[in-house]
Write an enzyme that holds these catalytic residues in place. Structure first.
Site, short mmCIF file in Angstrom:
data_model
loop_
_atom_site.label_atom_id
_atom_site.label_comp_id
_atom_site.label_asym_id
_atom_site.label_seq_id
_atom_site.Cartn_x
_atom_site.Cartn_y
_atom_site.Cartn_z
N GLY A 1 2.21 8.45 -0.38
CA GLY A 1 2.70 7.26 0.32
C GLY A 1 3.55 6.43 -0.60
O GLY A 1 3.71 6.74 -1.78
N GLY B 1 4.65 2.17 -1.35
CA GLY B 1 4.39 0.77 -1.01
C GLY B 1 5.35 -0.11 -1.76
O GLY B 1 6.36 0.36 -2.30
N GLY B 2 5.03 -1.39 -1.76
CA GLY B 2 5.92 -2.34 -2.39
C GLY B 2 6.01 -2.18 -3.90
O GLY B 2 6.95 -2.64 -4.52
N PHE B 3 5.04 -1.51 -4.49
CA PHE B 3 5.03 -1.44 -5.94
C PHE B 3 5.50 -0.10 -6.47
O PHE B 3 5.67 0.08 -7.65
CB PHE B 3 3.61 -1.70 -6.47
CG PHE B 3 2.99 -2.91 -5.88
CD1 PHE B 3 3.48 -4.16 -6.21
CD2 PHE B 3 1.94 -2.82 -5.00
CE1 PHE B 3 2.92 -5.30 -5.67
CE2 PHE B 3 1.36 -3.95 -4.46
CZ PHE B 3 1.86 -5.19 -4.79
N VAL C 1 3.02 6.82 -4.49
CA VAL C 1 1.75 7.39 -4.93
C VAL C 1 1.78 8.90 -4.73
O VAL C 1 2.23 9.39 -3.69
CB VAL C 1 0.59 6.79 -4.12
CG1 VAL C 1 -0.73 7.28 -4.66
CG2 VAL C 1 0.64 5.28 -4.15
N LYS D 1 -0.04 6.46 -9.23
CA LYS D 1 0.93 5.50 -8.69
C LYS D 1 2.02 5.26 -9.72
O LYS D 1 1.72 4.92 -10.87
CB LYS D 1 0.20 4.19 -8.36
CG LYS D 1 1.14 3.06 -8.04
CD LYS D 1 0.46 1.95 -7.28
CE LYS D 1 0.49 2.21 -5.81
NZ LYS D 1 0.02 1.16 -4.96
N ASP E 1 -2.33 -9.02 -0.87
CA ASP E 1 -1.70 -8.06 0.05
C ASP E 1 -2.76 -7.23 0.78
O ASP E 1 -2.73 -6.01 0.76
CB ASP E 1 -0.74 -7.15 -0.74
CG ASP E 1 0.25 -6.44 0.17
OD1 ASP E 1 0.39 -6.86 1.34
OD2 ASP E 1 0.88 -5.47 -0.27
#
Ligand SMILES: *[C@@H]1O[C@H](CO)[C@@H](O)[C@H](O)[C@H]1NC(C)=O
Ligand SMILES: *[C@@H]1O[C@H](CO)[C@@H](O)[C@H](O)[C@H]1NC(C)=O
Ligand SMILES: *[C@@H]1O[C@H](CO)[C@@H](O)[C@H](O)[C@H]1NC(C)=O
Ligand SMILES: *[C@@H]1O[C@H](CO)[C@@H](O)[C@H](O)[C@H]1NC(C)=O
Ligand SMILES: *[C@@H]1O[C@H](CO)[C@@H](O)[C@H](O)[C@H]1NC(C)=O
Ligand SMILES: *[C@@H]1O[C@H](CO)[C@@H](O)[C@H](O)[C@H]1NC(C)=O
Ligand SMILES: *[C@@H]1O[C@H](CO)[C@@H](O)[C@H](O)[C@H]1NC(C)=O
Ligand SMILES: *[C@@H]1O[C@H](CO)[C@@H](O)[C@H](O)[C@H]1NC(C)=O
Length: 792
Positions: free
Chosen positions: A499, A501-503, A506, A520, A615
């Site tokens: 996946g 995400g904002g950071f 992964v 990550k 978050d």
């Protein structure tokens, strides 16, 4: 494999398998005519505990005490002679004396004795499997004359009763040790009082923590109620006794509850490599009375390497050597004596001045309020006019002045200001705050030697990998430093993406071909390596069954990777909103709601620093093999620093979970997580996203906006129509109503109306009842005016 299963229990199982105490050949009994001396030890029948003479360092004094026999780190759980250490030049011995008591002799003098009234001439000393040293009759084991559990030192083992024997008047309490190299009695104590309240005291006089038994656990330690898979707790108040105790279900678990040098009660578990602190009371270090001593400022530090105590401006450490060994009683002393308004007939001596210290929690000791003073200037003059006055403040409560030592000054970010009285000379230099800061930093670094822990991991392809541990006295855990090349291999060059995400993204990987991990890769601006390592270590310490466990990291060049345990059941959103996921039944949903609340409660209140997640959303709630929820991505604010706010607000799909005060740019508190959690609860119940694209065909004012819809249905008693249709009505209505009520309270406009996560846990556990929530006004206004939240 064991390491990757749910937290405490798996760690414990792992420990048990590797370190199962084996029954030992050494004796557990000392009889008359025999002596315990030198390196002799009595070992309990189960091999867990040992009684012997020990020294904390080579050449130091001797103590007679009990330690965990299999724990390589010397951890005394009981000491006979803590306040009467034995000179290193003698050879002490423990014997059973003529009157049947245990006696420690050194060079013919009695150092310590059990001083019990024995009624038989066949007493023996036996070290039991629970760590209790008893003096009893050999022929009649039920006849006990004395036991070490009645005289605990700073450690409460399972089975120790903290409290009173009402018949004999015996009071069992914990007293901290003086410093890190001296076991003698310190100033902190933890006790159970006759009113049934547990209290922690400083110098037996100042209380800084208290808690009452609510029928199941102490109200100030809600996490303990969740730990029921390891231990149970008991509180007894009858004619004979008043005490608190706990018991573990598996005696092989190595656990201790210690009143630490720092004044906090810590529950520690031996992981097989080091001690891990799983609970701290008080949760905040600065809530411990006088923890830094006089004329210091306590700040909850962001990493274990930071000192949390610093001298105030114009003050220096009274005894740096004592600070090194964690005895901060002396605090700081003035560099320049106060002039005290005395005219020395010397032109260079001028009246004392005040130095403002903002963002301070005002100390309560020595405070005197001056009701008749009506201006700040007058308040300053009142202080100047009395030589014993050391500070003043003039705020919403008018004028207050302080006499004598200033204790318990802590930064807490609120707007109170205190003015510290200093000799004019201290404030003369024009360099002002800058100098103060540099001095502060210099002092700070001299206090805690900055040890750079090089994490080098030897991870061999053959599947063996060692875990270098980041050790420190706060009880942290091992975090593995991986090489980039190794993670490349483990993830097959980052080929299987789980996946994004904002950071960052992964990826799935395997360690030694069998242990699944999630790696990550962080995007965005690079944080300095030192800072990154420090933050990773501080995040690694944060462990809870409902938080995803950080296993390791990689920090090479500008690569920043985090390695987590892998969660086979993916994220909550895939089960709630996507057809491919398993439909979660009601009980699973309820347990997920409760688990997430406990995890957040731990982040907010349980660990050393309060951590705001910022978050919370279903994508960040992962499910392990048995659908236990685990919160992911906590501590990101620490890792990404200032970039964080930008990252979050530009993130897609997160907007529906943002609290109003976040959007309006107000300072954030843990209540923003409570808000987001409320939104997640609504989604768990309804199986619908809270922010579906606005459908223009809707003309009805209160529309289909989920939170508003739920609040309406809740107020009209129509819970069933809110619940996810996929459940086909198989739902516990009472629980569903409770969840909806909690959710509506969580999404209230005003932070102060929202419950804390600890309260949420209690509501969901059914310990507390909840009133019907009011309609969140802001949300209903947004829905009513069709001004949709996606606009933000
Ligand atoms: C015993 O202690 C004294 C002072 O505490 C120290 O000077 C001496 O070196 C110690 N003796 C040994 C044998 O370590
Ligand atoms: C032991 O007995 C003596 C005399 O009967 C009594 O004074 C004392 O308090 C007793 N001590 C304990 C510890 O019971
Ligand atoms: C211990 O006391 C009993 C009687 O109470 C006596 O028969 C026995 O000889 C005594 N033993 C010793 C070793 O004094
Ligand atoms: C602790 O209290 C005693 C008296 O109760 C007092 O004499 C002593 O100075 C106190 N200790 C400290 C460090 O303040
Ligand atoms: C707590 O657990 C211990 C050990 O399993 C057991 O003996 C005891 O009865 C339990 N106490 C309560 C109140 O459940
Ligand atoms: C005035 O004070 C300064 C420093 O405090 C000292 O050096 C000087 O000797 C003093 N002069 C008199 C006259 O006391
Ligand atoms: C405050 O002022 C009132 C009248 O102005 C006076 O009666 C009172 O004694 C004063 N209180 C103090 C503490 O000075
Ligand atoms: C200064 O304040 C202390 C504490 O309130 C008081 O005991 C003392 O009398 C005051 N001294 C003067 C000169 O006012």
């Amino acid at each position: 494999m064991h390491l990757l299963r749910p937290f405490v229990l798996s760690v414990l199982l792992f420990v048990i398998i590797l370190h199962a105490p084996s029954p030992s050949a050494a004796a557990d009994t000392l009889r008359r005519g025999h002596a315990l001396a030198g390196h002799d030890k009595l070992v309990s029948g189960n091999g867990k505990f040992a009684l012997s003479f020990f020294q904390l360092q080579t050449g130091a004094s001797y103590y007679l005490g009990i330690c965990f026999d299999k724990v390589p780190v010397l951890t005394p759980v009981w000491t006979a002679n803590r306040d009467n250490p034995i000179s290193n030049s003698t050879s002490p011995e423990l014997i059973i004396s003529g009157d049947g008591n245990m006696v420690v002799l050194a060079q013919g003098t009695t150092i310590w004795s059990t001083r019990a009234n024995t009624t038989t001439n066949d007493t023996v000393a036996v070290l039991l499997g629970n760590g209790n040293l008893v003096l009893r009759s050999s022929s009649n084991p039920s006849l006990t004359f004395w036991e070490s559990f009645d005289y605990p030192t700073d450690t409460m083992l399972p089975g120790v009763k903290i409290g009173w024997n009402k018949v004999t008047g015996l009071n069992r309490r914990l007293v901290s040790r003086k410093n890190s190299i001296d076991l003698s009695s310190g100033l902190y104590s933890s006790r159970m009082d006759h009113d049934g309240v547990g209290r922690m005291m400083w110098n037996s006089s100042s209380m800084y923590w208290s808690s009452t038994w609510n029928g199941r656990f102490f109200s100030a330690i809600p996490e303990m109620s969740a730990g029921s898979s390891i231990a149970n707790q008991t509180f007894v108040d009858n004619d004979q006794e008043l005490y608190y105790t706990y018991n573990i279900f598996d005696e092989r678990i190595i656990i201790a509850c210690v009143l630490d040098v720092s004044g906090r009660n810590q529950v520690r578990v031996w992981t097989g490599q080091d001690w891990m602190t799983v609970n701290n009371q008080p949760a905040q270090q600065c809530d411990v009375y006088a923890v830094c001593g006089p004329f210091t400022i306590c700040s909850e530090s962001t990493s274990d390497a930071d000192p949390f105590c610093n001298c105030m401006r114009g003050f220096s450490l009274k005894s740096p050597a004592d600070w090194e060994i964690e005895d901060r009683t002396g605090g700081c002393i003035r560099n320049t004596p106060l002039n005290c308004g005395v005219d020395h007939g010397n032109e260079t001596v001028v009246a004392d001045k005040f130095y403002p210290m903002p963002g301070i929690r005002l100390p309560q000791d020595g405070r005197q309020t001056m009701p008749n003073v009506s201006s700040a200037n007058e308040c300053a003059q009142v202080c100047l006019s009395n030589c014993s006055c050391t500070a003043y403040s003039y705020g919403k409560d008018g004028c207050s002045i302080w006499h004598g030592d200033l204790l318990n000054v802590a930064t807490d970010g609120n707007q109170e200001m205190i003015y510290l009285r200093l000799a004019a000379k201290e404030l003369e230099t024009g360099k002002g705050n800058r100098t103060a800061m540099i001095i502060g930093v210099a002092i700070g670094t001299s206090i805690v030697a900055l040890v750079f822990i090089l994490l080098i991991v030897i991870w061999r392809r053959n599947g063996k990998w060692s875990r270098p541990t980041v050790g420190n006295d706060q009880g942290s855990v091992g975090i593995i430093a991986f090489k980039n090349a190794d993670l490349q291999d483990a993830t097959k060059k980052f080929s299987e993406k789980l996946g994004a995400g904002g950071f960052g993204s992964v990826f799935k990987g395997f360690l030694s071909d069998s242990i699944a991990i999630a790696v990550k890769r962080l995007d965005g601006d690079r944080q300095g390596e030192k800072q990154f390592r420090a933050e990773v270590n501080s995040i690694g310490v944060i462990q809870h069954i409902n938080l995803v466990k950080l296993i390791g990291f990689c920090c090479e060049g500008d690569r920043r990777l985090l390695v987590y345990e892998y969660m086979p059941n993916g994220s909550l959103d895939s089960h709630l909103f996507q057809s491919c996921g398993t439909v979660l039944d009601w009980n699973m949903r309820y347990q997920i709601a409760l688990g997430v609340a406990r995890g957040l409660g731990y982040l907010h209140h349980g660990c050393r620093d309060c951590i705001i997640h910022c978050d919370i959303k279903p994508q960040n709630i992962l499910l392990d093999a048995s659908f236990v929820p685990k919160i992911a991505d906590f501590g990101m604010a620490k890792l990404l620093g200032r970039e964080f706010s930008r990252v979050v607000t530009t993130m897609r799909g997160t907007v529906g979970y943002l609290a109003p005060e976040w959007i309006s740019g107000m300072p954030i508190t843990p209540k923003i997580d409570v808000y987001s959690y409320g939104m997640v609860l609504l989604e768990i119940v309804s199986g619908k996203r809270n922010c579906v694209e606005h459908s223009s065909s809707h003309t009805e004012g209160q529309g289909d906006y989920l939170p508003v819809q739920v609040a309406h249905k809740l107020l009209h008693g129509d819970i069933l129509s809110i619940v996810d249709a996929n459940l086909h009505g198989e739902v516990n209505i009472e629980e569903a109503e409770r969840v909806c009520k909690v959710a509506c309270w969580c999404i209230q406009d005003l932070e102060s109306d929202r419950p804390t996560m600890i309260e949420v846990v209690q509501f969901l556990e059914g310990i507390c009842e909840l009133e019907m929530p009011p309609m969140p006004r802001l949300l209903s206004a947004i829905a009513g005016s069709s001004l949709h939240h996606t606009r933000v």
